[in-house]
Design an enzyme around this catalytic site. Structure first.
Site, PDB file in Angstrom:
ATOM      1  CG  ASP A  18      -1.848  -0.916   1.038  1.00  0.00           C
ATOM      2  OD1 ASP A  18      -2.129  -1.795   0.296  1.00  0.00           O
ATOM      3  OD2 ASP A  18      -2.964  -0.699   1.880  1.00  0.00           O
TER       4      ASP A  18
ATOM      5  CE  LYS B 255      -4.390  -4.331   1.017  1.00  0.00           C
ATOM      6  NZ  LYS B 255      -5.459  -3.376   1.624  1.00  0.00           N
TER       7      LYS B 255
ATOM      8  CB  CYS C 226      -2.242  -3.772   4.901  1.00  0.00           C
ATOM      9  SG  CYS C 226      -4.148  -2.683   4.842  1.00  0.00           S
TER      10      CYS C 226
END
Ligand code: ZN
Length: 390
Positions: free
Chosen positions: A9, A107, A152
């Protein structure tokens, strides 16, 4: 062992100035860039939400950012709107090097389901495809870095370990949200407890520099014509005075092949070869210079001038020993213009052998105790293949 780096990310919205900025998140980008060249495989995950995603506080009137609600069956922290599909905020940081990233795994694409892990949604049911991808690439070791440590990164590292990969957290290349003070250290402790190993980028890079993965070429020692080079633990020879070698299948008008025979010092015996020679450094037009080199070498060694030369192939001559590349040519329309015999007392003996008798002749020379150069067989095979097509 085959290692993959997962960049978690590294998107604008998670960086300072973004909708869900992770404090000091930008500090991990340069580390990510430094590390990428050392991995067999680099992939990225990307939070990729529809604009009405259930993890957004804006979708739950009466609730605020940071509240925990139930989304489906799962507890869900509410976040500001972030990483909306196609928005600037959802893009990977423009400072991140993306050339080595072979695939990006989105995602959090389902409205009613969040996904912290790069492998599965938070319910653990739907795969992103990352696990299968790593397995298909025969990855054994997974390294994780990125944002955010306590969400994450944590979920991705834990899933990676559960899927059976040796899993490493690059600790200084992660930053956390830290909704509650201590969230990051708790997440790291949980990962370690589960079996994820921690390493810092400095220590890891130092280890790579000692290993064969490190691709820097060093000169270990040098002679007048050959340097001993080293890359990682691999040592090999490199010619210092030439960039290539040409190997020549010379065919006379009577359908004879020109062989040469000379004493070769490294093997301590006479060797049957094809005419061949080195091509010097520094020329501009490689193709033209190579065919010129073919004519010159053929003339010096055998005394023949060629009307036509045809390129056949370029291949490594011994890929574990040297980086030398041999360029194989067919030379035709031969005229004898000199005596040949090489330069500087090379004492080269020339043999003309009819093409249909080459196999027998070579077998006979081998029986006499001469060495037959491996490159000779390869070049003859290439030439015969071309001649058979005519
Ligand atoms: Zn999200």
């Amino acid at each position: 062992m085959s290692s993959a780096l997962i960049l978690v990310d590294l998107q604008n919205d998670f960086l300072p100035g973004g909708a869900l900025a992770v404090p000091h998140g930008n500090e991990v980008i340069s580390i990510a860039n430094q590390l990428q060249p050392f991995f067999h495989l680099v992939v990225a995950t990307q939070d990729w939400h529809p604009s009405d995603h259930g993890s957004f506080a804006s979708q739950h009137p009466g609730h605020r950012i940071g509240d925990i609600i139930k989304l489906g069956e799962l507890p869900q922290v509410l976040w500001p709107d972030h990483c909306v599909q196609g928005s600037m905020g959802s893009e990977l940081s423009p400072l991140l090097h993306t050339n080595s990233i072979t695939q990006v795994f989105p995602k959090g694409t389902e409205r009613q389901l969040d996904s912290y892990s790069g492998f599965f949604d938070n319910g653990g049911e739907h795969e992103t495809g990352l696990g299968r991808y790593l397995i298909s690439r025969k990855i054994t070791d997974v390294y994780v870095l990125g944002l955010a440590t306590d969400y994450c990164v944590r979920a991705t590292a834990l899933d990676s370990y559960r899927l059976g990969f040796r899993t490493w957290l690059i600790e200084d290349a992660c930053r956390g949200v830290e909704l509650q003070s201590g969230d990051c250290s708790a997440a790291i402790a949980e990962m370690k407890q589960a079996g994820v190993q921690c390493v810092t980028s400095d220590r890891w890079l130092a280890e790579q520099r000692d290993s064969v993965n490190f691709r820097e070429r060093k000169k270990r020692s040098g002679g007048k014509f050959i340097n001993i080079m080293q890359t990682g633990r691999w040592e090999y020879a490199e010619r210092s005075n030439a960039k290539a070698v040409v190997v020549i299948v010379a065919l006379t008008e009577e359908d004879e092949i020109v062989f040469i025979e000379q004493y070769r010092e490294p093997i301590g015996k006479r060797c049957v070869e094809l005419p061949a020679g080195l091509v010097g450094d520094g020329e501009e037009d490689e193709g033209e210079d190579l065919s010129e080199a073919v004519r010159r070498e053929l003339r010096e060694e055998t005394g023949y001038a060629a009307d036509r030369v045809t390129f056949l192939a370029a291949s490594s001559s011994s890929a574990g020993l040297t980086n030398e590349v041999a360029h194989v040519y067919l030379a035709e329309g031969l005229r004898r213009v000199e005596t040949g015999g090489g330069v500087d007392g090379e004492l080269i003996q020339t043999h003309l052998v009819r093409r249909d008798q080459v196999d027998d002749w070579l077998a006979q020379r081998r029986d006499e105790g001469l060495d037959i150069a491996m490159s000779l067989y390869a070049a003859l095979w290439l030439a015969q293949s071309l001649l058979a097509q005519r």
